[in-house]
Design an enzyme around this catalytic site. Structure first.
Site, PDB file in Angstrom:
ATOM      1  N   ASP A 114      -3.473  -3.871  10.524  1.00  0.00           N
ATOM      2  CA  ASP A 114      -4.878  -4.185  10.811  1.00  0.00           C
ATOM      3  C   ASP A 114      -5.002  -5.711  10.818  1.00  0.00           C
ATOM      4  OD1 ASP A 114      -4.908  -4.968   8.150  1.00  0.00           O
ATOM      5  OD2 ASP A 114      -6.580  -3.677   7.563  1.00  0.00           O
TER       6      ASP A 114
ATOM      7  N   CYS B 163      -1.339  -3.971   5.879  1.00  0.00           N
ATOM      8  CA  CYS B 163      -2.781  -4.181   5.782  1.00  0.00           C
ATOM      9  C   CYS B 163      -2.989  -5.161   4.623  1.00  0.00           C
ATOM     10  CB  CYS B 163      -3.557  -2.875   5.643  1.00  0.00           C
ATOM     11  SG  CYS B 163      -3.415  -1.996   4.088  1.00  0.00           S
TER      12      CYS B 163
ATOM     13  N   THR C 269      -3.788  -4.652   1.350  1.00  0.00           N
ATOM     14  CA  THR C 269      -3.095  -4.215   0.134  1.00  0.00           C
ATOM     15  C   THR C 269      -1.832  -3.421   0.423  1.00  0.00           C
ATOM     16  OG1 THR C 269      -4.377  -2.176   0.173  1.00  0.00           O
ATOM     17  CG2 THR C 269      -5.272  -3.996  -1.150  1.00  0.00           C
TER      18      THR C 269
ATOM     19  N   HIS D  92      16.289   7.529  -2.271  1.00  0.00           N
ATOM     20  CA  HIS D  92      15.880   8.792  -2.907  1.00  0.00           C
ATOM     21  C   HIS D  92      14.797   9.560  -2.162  1.00  0.00           C
ATOM     22  CE1 HIS D  92      17.451   7.737  -7.228  1.00  0.00           C
ATOM     23  NE2 HIS D  92      18.386   7.639  -6.288  1.00  0.00           N
TER      24      HIS D  92
ATOM     25  N   HIS E  28      18.544  14.719  -3.738  1.00  0.00           N
ATOM     26  CA  HIS E  28      17.311  14.105  -3.218  1.00  0.00           C
ATOM     27  C   HIS E  28      16.820  14.816  -1.960  1.00  0.00           C
ATOM     28  CE1 HIS E  28      17.791  11.142  -6.260  1.00  0.00           C
ATOM     29  NE2 HIS E  28      19.006  10.866  -5.816  1.00  0.00           N
TER      30      HIS E  28
HETATM   31  C1  RB5 Z   1      -9.394  -4.899   5.109  1.00  0.00           C
HETATM   32  O1  RB5 Z   1     -10.364  -5.759   4.625  1.00  0.00           O
HETATM   33  C2  RB5 Z   1      -8.695  -4.201   3.952  1.00  0.00           C
HETATM   34  O2  RB5 Z   1      -9.582  -3.339   3.317  1.00  0.00           O
HETATM   35  C3  RB5 Z   1      -7.491  -3.461   4.453  1.00  0.00           C
HETATM   36  O3  RB5 Z   1      -6.627  -4.339   5.083  1.00  0.00           O
HETATM   37  C4  RB5 Z   1      -6.639  -2.769   3.411  1.00  0.00           C
HETATM   38  O4  RB5 Z   1      -6.343  -3.626   2.362  1.00  0.00           O
HETATM   39  C5  RB5 Z   1      -7.080  -1.445   2.963  1.00  0.00           C
HETATM   40  O5  RB5 Z   1      -6.411  -0.781   2.167  1.00  0.00           O
END
Ligand code: RB5
Length: 147
Positions: free
Chosen positions: A8, A65, A67, A98, A133
């Site tokens: 994203d 993304c 996180t 695994h 596994h």
């Molecule tokens: C975008 O702002 C953020 O929410 C997205 O990139 C991600 O971290 C969601 O899990």
């Protein structure tokens, strides 16, 4: 080995670093977007990228993304995908050994590009151990097929 990559907007700068890395290493890939830092909904790129794997066009994927978590949640909804959100080397290695993970998810707001590329390297160059596994991975697939 052909790789599918996607992100994203938050993951876009890291995806671009990964793209450069794959170019340098001569690894073939499909870039499923996004192609700039405009706001985007990560489930869309997760689905598009994962479908390159489930169709057989690519063998593994890398998703970014902010996180790494949201995009991994979306990726794991695609049948046949085992996505692992990692921010340390050990996890990126052992999710191949695994879990036979086929998608690595990275948080661009969690780890720097240097560390992320080390995870990409080990993820792409570690083979599944199989054996006991395999049974466990098959049990994951059983859950997927019975829900
Ligand atoms: C975008 O702002 C953020 O929410 C997205 O990139 C991600 O971290 C969601 O899990």
């Amino acid at each position: 080995m052909k790789i599918a990559i996607g992100s994203d907007h938050a993951g876009f700068p890291l995806k671009e670093e990964i793209r450069k890395y794959l170019d340098e290493k001569g690894v073939e890939y499909v870039d499923c977007g996004v192609y700039d830092a405009s706001s985007a909904d990560y489930p869309v790129q997760a689905k598009n990228t994962c479908e390159k794997i489930t169709s057989g066009e690519c063998v593994r994927g890398i998703l970014c993304c902010g996180t790494g978590i949201g995009i991994s949640m979306a990726a794991n909804k695609v049948k046949g995908i085992r996505a692992a959100c990692c921010s340390d080397y050990f996890s990126a290695k052992y999710t191949r050994l695994h879990n036979d993970a086929n998608v690595l998810c990275l948080g661009a707001r969690v780890i720097g590009a240097g560390a992320a590329l080390e995870l990409v390297e080990v993820f792409l160059n570690t083979e599944f151990e199989g054996g006991r596994h395999q049974r466990r991975v098959d049990l994951i697939t059983d859950i997927e097929n019975t829900q």
